[in-house]
Design a protein around this motif. Structure first.
Motif, mmCIF file in Angstrom:
data_model
loop_
_atom_site.group_PDB
_atom_site.id
_atom_site.type_symbol
_atom_site.label_atom_id
_atom_site.label_comp_id
_atom_site.label_asym_id
_atom_site.label_seq_id
_atom_site.Cartn_x
_atom_site.Cartn_y
_atom_site.Cartn_z
ATOM 1 N N SER A 1 0.816 -1.219 0.000
ATOM 2 C CA SER A 1 0.000 0.000 0.000
ATOM 3 C C SER A 1 0.848 1.266 0.000
ATOM 4 C CB SER A 1 -0.944 -0.002 1.210
ATOM 5 O OG SER A 1 -0.204 0.042 2.420
ATOM 6 N N THR A 2 1.999 1.242 0.685
ATOM 7 C CA THR A 2 2.826 2.451 0.762
ATOM 8 C C THR A 2 3.881 2.540 -0.328
ATOM 9 O OG1 THR A 2 4.366 1.392 2.318
ATOM 10 C CG2 THR A 2 2.530 2.630 3.255
ATOM 11 N N CYS A 3 4.292 1.401 -0.872
ATOM 12 C CA CYS A 3 5.374 1.403 -1.864
ATOM 13 C C CYS A 3 4.882 1.440 -3.302
ATOM 14 C CB CYS A 3 6.277 0.180 -1.683
ATOM 15 S SG CYS A 3 7.242 0.208 -0.170
ATOM 16 N N THR A 4 3.648 0.989 -3.547
ATOM 17 C CA THR A 4 3.148 0.938 -4.924
ATOM 18 C C THR A 4 3.152 2.306 -5.614
ATOM 19 O OG1 THR A 4 1.796 -1.018 -4.486
ATOM 20 C CG2 THR A 4 1.179 0.335 -6.382
ATOM 21 N N PRO A 5 2.617 3.381 -4.996
ATOM 22 C CA PRO A 5 2.661 4.686 -5.664
ATOM 23 C C PRO A 5 4.091 5.141 -5.946
ATOM 24 C CG PRO A 5 1.147 4.744 -3.804
ATOM 25 C CD PRO A 5 1.912 3.465 -3.702
ATOM 26 N N HIS A 6 4.982 4.948 -4.959
ATOM 27 C CA HIS A 6 6.369 5.390 -5.140
ATOM 28 C C HIS A 6 7.052 4.611 -6.245
ATOM 29 C CE1 HIS A 6 10.752 5.191 -4.243
ATOM 30 N NE2 HIS A 6 10.582 6.495 -4.121
ATOM 31 N N LEU A 7 6.858 3.303 -6.274
ATOM 32 C CA LEU A 7 7.497 2.470 -7.293
ATOM 33 C C LEU A 7 6.954 2.820 -8.682
ATOM 34 C CD1 LEU A 7 9.561 0.250 -7.624
ATOM 35 C CD2 LEU A 7 7.749 -1.440 -7.326
ATOM 36 N N ALA A 8 5.647 3.055 -8.785
ATOM 37 C CA ALA A 8 5.054 3.444 -10.070
ATOM 38 C C ALA A 8 5.604 4.787 -10.535
ATOM 39 C CB ALA A 8 3.536 3.513 -9.934
ATOM 40 N N SER A 9 5.753 5.734 -9.605
ATOM 41 C CA SER A 9 6.316 7.042 -9.931
ATOM 42 C C SER A 9 7.767 6.917 -10.375
ATOM 43 C CB SER A 9 6.216 7.970 -8.709
ATOM 44 O OG SER A 9 6.779 9.224 -8.985
ATOM 45 N N LEU A 10 8.526 6.076 -9.700
ATOM 46 C CA LEU A 10 9.936 5.870 -10.034
ATOM 47 C C LEU A 10 10.084 5.270 -11.426
ATOM 48 C CD1 LEU A 10 12.923 5.838 -9.133
ATOM 49 C CD2 LEU A 10 12.493 3.596 -8.120
ATOM 50 N N LEU A 11 9.281 4.251 -11.734
ATOM 51 C CA LEU A 11 9.356 3.599 -13.049
ATOM 52 C C LEU A 11 8.920 4.556 -14.157
ATOM 53 C CD1 LEU A 11 7.952 0.056 -12.162
ATOM 54 C CD2 LEU A 11 10.332 0.677 -12.639
ATOM 55 N N ASN A 12 7.885 5.355 -13.887
ATOM 56 C CA ASN A 12 7.409 6.324 -14.872
ATOM 57 C C ASN A 12 8.484 7.368 -15.167
ATOM 58 O OD1 ASN A 12 5.301 7.620 -16.493
ATOM 59 N ND2 ASN A 12 5.320 9.200 -14.922
ATOM 60 N N PHE A 13 9.136 7.858 -14.120
ATOM 61 C CA PHE A 13 10.194 8.860 -14.286
ATOM 62 C C PHE A 13 11.379 8.269 -15.047
ATOM 63 C CE2 PHE A 13 14.120 10.868 -12.699
ATOM 64 C CZ PHE A 13 13.890 12.172 -13.120
ATOM 65 N N SER A 14 11.776 7.054 -14.688
ATOM 66 C CA SER A 14 12.916 6.398 -15.340
ATOM 67 C C SER A 14 12.626 6.155 -16.819
ATOM 68 C CB SER A 14 13.236 5.068 -14.646
ATOM 69 O OG SER A 14 13.535 5.278 -13.280
ATOM 70 N N PHE A 15 11.389 5.739 -17.120
ATOM 71 C CA PHE A 15 10.978 5.497 -18.501
ATOM 72 C C PHE A 15 11.098 6.775 -19.327
ATOM 73 C CE2 PHE A 15 7.552 5.605 -21.677
ATOM 74 C CZ PHE A 15 7.850 4.482 -22.432
ATOM 75 N N GLY A 16 10.560 7.875 -18.807
ATOM 76 C CA GLY A 16 10.612 9.144 -19.523
ATOM 77 C C GLY A 16 12.032 9.658 -19.684
ATOM 78 N N ALA A 17 12.843 9.564 -18.622
ATOM 79 C CA ALA A 17 14.225 10.038 -18.685
ATOM 80 C C ALA A 17 15.042 9.230 -19.691
ATOM 81 C CB ALA A 17 14.864 9.951 -17.301
ATOM 82 N N PHE A 18 14.797 7.915 -19.757
ATOM 83 C CA PHE A 18 15.519 7.054 -20.704
ATOM 84 C C PHE A 18 15.279 7.498 -22.142
ATOM 85 C CE2 PHE A 18 15.233 3.399 -23.607
ATOM 86 C CZ PHE A 18 16.556 2.969 -23.584
ATOM 87 N N PHE A 19 14.019 7.764 -22.491
ATOM 88 C CA PHE A 19 13.720 8.176 -23.855
ATOM 89 C C PHE A 19 14.248 9.574 -24.149
ATOM 90 C CE2 PHE A 19 10.597 4.687 -23.867
ATOM 91 C CZ PHE A 19 10.878 4.157 -25.111
ATOM 92 N N GLU A 20 14.242 10.455 -23.159
ATOM 93 C CA GLU A 20 14.771 11.797 -23.368
ATOM 94 C C GLU A 20 16.274 11.737 -23.630
ATOM 95 O OE1 GLU A 20 15.310 15.883 -23.687
ATOM 96 O OE2 GLU A 20 13.570 14.572 -23.943
ATOM 97 N N ILE A 21 16.996 10.942 -22.849
ATOM 98 C CA ILE A 21 18.441 10.789 -23.050
ATOM 99 C C ILE A 21 18.722 10.124 -24.399
ATOM 100 C CG2 ILE A 21 20.514 9.618 -22.192
ATOM 101 C CD1 ILE A 21 19.331 9.972 -19.354
ATOM 102 N N SER A 22 17.919 9.122 -24.771
ATOM 103 C CA SER A 22 18.117 8.409 -26.035
ATOM 104 C C SER A 22 17.955 9.348 -27.226
ATOM 105 C CB SER A 22 17.116 7.260 -26.160
ATOM 106 O OG SER A 22 17.300 6.318 -25.133
ATOM 107 N N GLN A 23 16.994 10.271 -27.139
ATOM 108 C CA GLN A 23 16.778 11.200 -28.249
ATOM 109 C C GLN A 23 17.961 12.131 -28.455
ATOM 110 O OE1 GLN A 23 12.830 12.699 -29.545
ATOM 111 N NE2 GLN A 23 12.360 12.518 -27.387
ATOM 112 N N GLY A 24 18.633 12.485 -27.368
ATOM 113 C CA GLY A 24 19.765 13.388 -27.487
ATOM 114 C C GLY A 24 21.022 12.704 -27.978
ATOM 115 N N ARG A 25 21.160 11.423 -27.670
ATOM 116 C CA ARG A 25 22.408 10.715 -27.978
ATOM 117 C C ARG A 25 22.375 9.906 -29.260
ATOM 118 N NH1 ARG A 25 22.311 13.694 -23.406
ATOM 119 N NH2 ARG A 25 24.249 13.503 -22.220
ATOM 120 N N PHE A 26 21.181 9.550 -29.755
ATOM 121 C CA PHE A 26 21.074 8.680 -30.924
ATOM 122 C C PHE A 26 20.259 9.356 -32.024
ATOM 123 C CE2 PHE A 26 21.333 5.927 -27.136
ATOM 124 C CZ PHE A 26 22.523 5.274 -27.416
ATOM 125 N N ASP A 27 20.481 8.893 -33.241
ATOM 126 C CA ASP A 27 19.755 9.433 -34.389
ATOM 127 C C ASP A 27 18.314 8.909 -34.360
ATOM 128 O OD1 ASP A 27 18.937 10.502 -36.752
ATOM 129 O OD2 ASP A 27 20.090 9.130 -38.042
#
Length: 307
Positions: free
Chosen positions: A236-262
């Motif tokens: 109950s206490t970790c699910t929101p945090h874990l979902a937020s963490l995965l969502n942030f990591s997913f978005g950051a990964f694609f943002e970094i990929s766009q800058g570094r790759f064609d």
């Protein structure tokens, strides 16, 4: 002809394309998102600050998270709204670096906050009887201060290095100002910027990733070996945090990929969506994610709305 950074008066954002009369529809959509994000995050900040029953470590860390999302959204949406209606997509150099400061501060503080919150959940679940003595008010204040001061210091150093570069162009192939895109315009060697970026990544980002991984490994071990009540509390206490963490990591990964790759082979609308995902979805979903899953926040928020 080569020109240094002081001679670059403006940057051109080349990722924008002509949308005709649809720009007014896009403007209304973006404006609605901005109002929703500011309203929901500000509401939860007020609820947490006004109710003493929520002056506990977990909710104070959440308050820091919501304040940071207000900072990030304010660094993006007003700028985006102006650019959508504009026919000439340029931005002055000082305003460009100001946006870089706001958005990079948001990204860094968000990661620090998520790491601190994982540590807090680790103590609450693995050491429930000692939690109040380990997570004191002074420690909470110190962790929140560090979660803001370290990223701010890093961003100031990073922008100072970028602003001192000699640039041979002023075209940024993005919708927003991006530090890496500015560095790529440099005329000369950018070794200092690269070394600083790598050092920060290895020392801080990997360090926080290790802290988060360690916390959840310990939490999982307690869940598997503990009672049913312990597992329910952890979920109950970790699910929101874990979902937020995965969502942030997913978005950051694609943002970094766009800058570094064609990414020219990717449809332009998908590139636009991915470039804005990590800046919009996190501030949009987090208030609802925590507001719906944490009963104390949900009840008190309902009381404020229907007062």
């Amino acid at each position: 002809m080569m020109m240094n950074s002081t001679q670059v008066l403006y940057f051109t954002l080349s990722a924008y394309f002509d949308t005709g009369v649809l720009k007014y529809l896009y403007f209304m959509i973006v404006m609605s998102l901005y109002v929703l994000i500011v309203g929901s995050n500000l509401l939860l900040v007020v609820v947490i600050c006004m109710n003493r029953s929520l002056h506990e470590p977990m909710y104070l860390f959440l308050c820091s998270l919501f304040v940071n999302e207000l900072v990030g959204s304010s660094g993006l949406f007003p700028f985006l709204l102006v650019q959508i209606l504009s026919d000439i997509h340029t931005v002055s150099a000082p305003l460009c670096f100001l946006q870089i400061f706001c958005l990079y501060t948001y990204a860094n503080v968000q990661f620090y906050n998520l790491a601190v919150m994982s540590y807090d959940r680790y103590l609450a679940i693995c050491y429930p009887l000692q939690y109040n003595t380990r997570m004191t008010f002074n420690k909470v204040a110190m962790l929140i201060a560090l979660a803001w001061l370290f990223p701010l210091l890093n961003i100031v150093v990073m922008i100072s290095l970028s602003a001192s570069l000699q640039l041979c162009g002023n075209i940024i192939d993005k919708l927003i100002c991006d530090n890496y895109s500015v560095v790529k315009l440099a005329c000369y060697d950018t070794t200092g910027n690269n070394i600083y970026g790598l050092m920060y990544t290895f020392i801080v980002v990997f360090g926080l990733a290790i802290l988060i991984s360690f916390s959840y490994m310990k939490i999982l071990r307690v869940c598997f070996s503990g009672s049913k009540q312990t597992r329910q509390k952890a979920v109950s206490t970790c699910t929101p945090h874990l979902a937020s963490l995965l969502n942030f990591s997913f978005g950051a990964f694609f943002e970094i990929s766009q800058g570094r790759f064609d990414m020219n082979g990717v449809p332009i609308m998908l590139r636009v969506f991915l470039s804005l995902y990590w800046l919009t979805c996190q501030p949009l979903f987090n208030p609802f994610l925590y507001g719906l899953n944490l009963s104390k926040i949900r009840i008190l928020t309902r009381n404020v709305i229907f007062l």
